[in-house]
Design an enzyme around this catalytic site. Structure first.
Site, PDB file in Angstrom:
ATOM      1  N   ARG A 105      -5.195  -7.654   8.149  1.00  0.00           N
ATOM      2  CA  ARG A 105      -4.403  -7.568   6.817  1.00  0.00           C
ATOM      3  C   ARG A 105      -3.941  -9.017   6.793  1.00  0.00           C
ATOM      4  NH1 ARG A 105      -0.073  -3.589   4.525  1.00  0.00           N
ATOM      5  NH2 ARG A 105      -1.883  -2.570   3.904  1.00  0.00           N
ATOM      6  N   HIS A 132      -8.406  -4.166  -1.414  1.00  0.00           N
ATOM      7  CA  HIS A 132      -7.707  -3.298  -0.527  1.00  0.00           C
ATOM      8  C   HIS A 132      -8.636  -2.200  -0.500  1.00  0.00           C
ATOM      9  CE1 HIS A 132      -5.040  -1.305   2.035  1.00  0.00           C
ATOM     10  NE2 HIS A 132      -3.895  -1.166   1.342  1.00  0.00           N
ATOM     11  N   GLN A 135      -7.740   1.589   1.079  1.00  0.00           N
ATOM     12  CA  GLN A 135      -6.856   2.189   0.095  1.00  0.00           C
ATOM     13  C   GLN A 135      -7.828   3.053  -0.840  1.00  0.00           C
ATOM     14  OE1 GLN A 135      -3.437   2.700   0.283  1.00  0.00           O
ATOM     15  NE2 GLN A 135      -4.144   4.360  -1.353  1.00  0.00           N
ATOM     16  N   ASP A 228       0.559   0.304  -9.194  1.00  0.00           N
ATOM     17  CA  ASP A 228       0.915  -0.071  -7.987  1.00  0.00           C
ATOM     18  C   ASP A 228       1.836  -1.187  -8.442  1.00  0.00           C
ATOM     19  OD1 ASP A 228       0.806  -1.422  -5.330  1.00  0.00           O
ATOM     20  OD2 ASP A 228      -0.760  -2.637  -5.877  1.00  0.00           O
ATOM     21  N   CYS A 268      -0.553   3.724  -4.479  1.00  0.00           N
ATOM     22  CA  CYS A 268      -0.874   3.706  -3.068  1.00  0.00           C
ATOM     23  C   CYS A 268       0.155   3.381  -1.997  1.00  0.00           C
ATOM     24  CB  CYS A 268      -1.907   2.107  -3.007  1.00  0.00           C
ATOM     25  SG  CYS A 268      -0.953   0.835  -3.730  1.00  0.00           S
ATOM     26  N   ARG A 296      -5.394   8.068   4.065  1.00  0.00           N
ATOM     27  CA  ARG A 296      -5.707   6.903   4.886  1.00  0.00           C
ATOM     28  C   ARG A 296      -6.013   7.298   6.197  1.00  0.00           C
ATOM     29  NH1 ARG A 296      -3.209   2.270   2.964  1.00  0.00           N
ATOM     30  NH2 ARG A 296      -4.759   1.323   4.484  1.00  0.00           N
TER      31      ARG A 296
HETATM   32  N1  NVA Z   1      -0.488  -4.770  -4.157  1.00  0.00           N
HETATM   33  C1  NVA Z   1       0.240  -4.478  -3.039  1.00  0.00           C
HETATM   34  C2  NVA Z   1      -0.227  -3.401  -2.323  1.00  0.00           C
HETATM   35  C3  NVA Z   1       0.413  -2.787  -1.095  1.00  0.00           C
HETATM   36  C4  NVA Z   1      -0.526  -1.734  -0.281  1.00  0.00           C
HETATM   37  C5  NVA Z   1       0.412  -5.605  -1.987  1.00  0.00           C
HETATM   38  O1  NVA Z   1      -0.435  -6.499  -1.826  1.00  0.00           O
HETATM   39  O2  NVA Z   1       1.676  -5.986  -1.606  1.00  0.00           O
HETATM   40  N1   CP Z   2      -0.787   1.382   0.987  1.00  0.00           N
HETATM   41  C1   CP Z   2      -0.564   0.615   1.913  1.00  0.00           C
HETATM   42  O1   CP Z   2      -1.485  -0.097   2.291  1.00  0.00           O
HETATM   43  O2   CP Z   2       0.646   0.822   2.760  1.00  0.00           O
HETATM   44  P1   CP Z   2       1.192  -0.178   3.586  1.00  0.00           P
HETATM   45  O3   CP Z   2       1.260  -1.459   3.214  1.00  0.00           O
HETATM   46  O4   CP Z   2       2.361   0.514   4.226  1.00  0.00           O
HETATM   47  O5   CP Z   2       0.216  -0.452   4.926  1.00  0.00           O
END
Ligand code: NVA
Ligand code: CP
Length: 310
Positions: A105, A132, A135, A228, A268, A296
């Site tokens: 990540r 992502h 997800q 989101d 999500c 997930r």
């Molecule tokens: N768009 C959000 C998704 C988190 C799971 C981010 O990138 O922070």
């Molecule tokens: N939805 C998701 O990826 O959650 P986290 O950021 O908690 O991993």
């Protein structure tokens, strides 16, 4: 089909590979619920590189690996030499000598692509600024549970910031024959290259990919309303501006009345009540939203088993 492959983007998967992941997620979920063992990755190790925060992703990958008979290592980028400037290509070659798979990540999608180029083991994208995929594969599985295995012809409306979730959801819909509509403010549209690729992918499945600035138009007759956060990880300095620009791009009771009566509301997580979704709509749909979070685990177990098993 997926053995030894990376999972960087749903765009890279074939229609059949997406279906295979979703089918195995269903099977593994049933086995886990029934207490039937499924140690498909016995003795294997997954390395999990995190350059951003996470609740769901970290815990579901780590638990999933354990349930598959393997183990997972949490590798904070701040504590790896990568945080002190060791090149990604060296990190990839070193980790490939120890691990059976790498989950990452991070911010720049190009870093994940580079890691995958140099790694000899499967690399799984657990969120970049662009995509992502884990997800969205989970979200498709959750839609199948609620709407039936065949999602062709359904309509998914994405409301809010045209971010990594919007981009990946577009790819996911294109691969499964769903009509996708994103309503974002001007200047917050999904990535243009992703839109082009998704429209190409859509030709194979009968999906359509549309963009609008009109939330009511997007929500009209939608089977699924998805949103989101307005401010993603790494964008915190823009929060005030984003709250201003995205005001109105919210899932609330009024918008829901334009969708089909039993429309699913999906998120999500984490959610910001009062921004992209109202507290009442969130709580009224908590059942499906927390199913997504649970799923997930099952979907990522399927991804790991298909890419990493012997
Ligand atoms: N768009 C959000 C998704 C988190 C799971 C981010 O990138 O922070
Ligand atoms: N939805 C998701 O990826 O959650 P986290 O950021 O908690 O991993």
């Amino acid at each position: 089909m997926l053995k030894g492959k990376d999972l960087l983007s749903i765009h890279d998967l074939s229609v059949d590979e997406v279906a295979e992941i979703l089918a195995l997620a269903k099977e593994l979920k049933a086995k886990q619920k029934a207490g039937v063992g499924h140690a498909l990755l016995k003795g294997k190790t997954l390395g999990m590189i995190f350059e951003k925060a996470s609740t769901r992703t970290r815990v579901s990958f780590e638990t999933g690996m354990y349930q598959l008979g393997g183990q997972a290592l949490f590798l904070s980028s701040h504590e790896l030499q990568i945080g002190r400037g060791e090149p990604i290509k060296d990190t990839a070659r070193v980790l490939s000598r120890y691990l059976d798979g790498i989950m990452i990540r991070t911010f720049a999608h190009a870093d994940v692509v580079e890691l995958a180029e140099w790694a000899d083991v499967p690399v799984i994208n657990a969120l970049t600024d662009l995509l992502h995929p884990c997800q969205v594969l989970t979200d498709l599985f959750t839609m199948q549970e609620r709407l039936g295995a065949n999602l062709r012809g359904r309509k998914v409306a994405y409301i809010g910031d045209g971010n990594n979730m919007a981009n990946s959801l577009m790819y996911g819909c294109a691969k499964t024959g769903i009509h996708f509509l994103a309503a974002t403010p001007a200047g917050y549209e999904p990535d243009a290259a992703v839109v082009k690729n998704a429209r190409d992918d859509a030709k194979e499945t009968g999906a359509t990919i549309s963009l609008t600035h009109d939330v009511a138009e997007a929500a009209k007759d939608a089977d699924v309303l998805y949103t989101d956060v307005w401010t993603s990880m790494g964008e915190e300095a823009e929060r005030a501006q984003r709250r201003h620009d995205l005001a109105g791009y919210q899932i609330n009771r009024e918008l829901l009345s334009a969708a089909v009566p039993q429309a699913l509301v999906m998120h999500c997580l984490p959610a910001h009540r009062g921004e992209e979704i109202t507290a009442d709509v969130f709580e009224a749909n908590a059942d499906v939203i927390f199913d997504e979070a649970e799923n997930r685990l099952h979907t990522q177990k399927a991804i790991m088993a298909l890419t990493m098993a012997d």
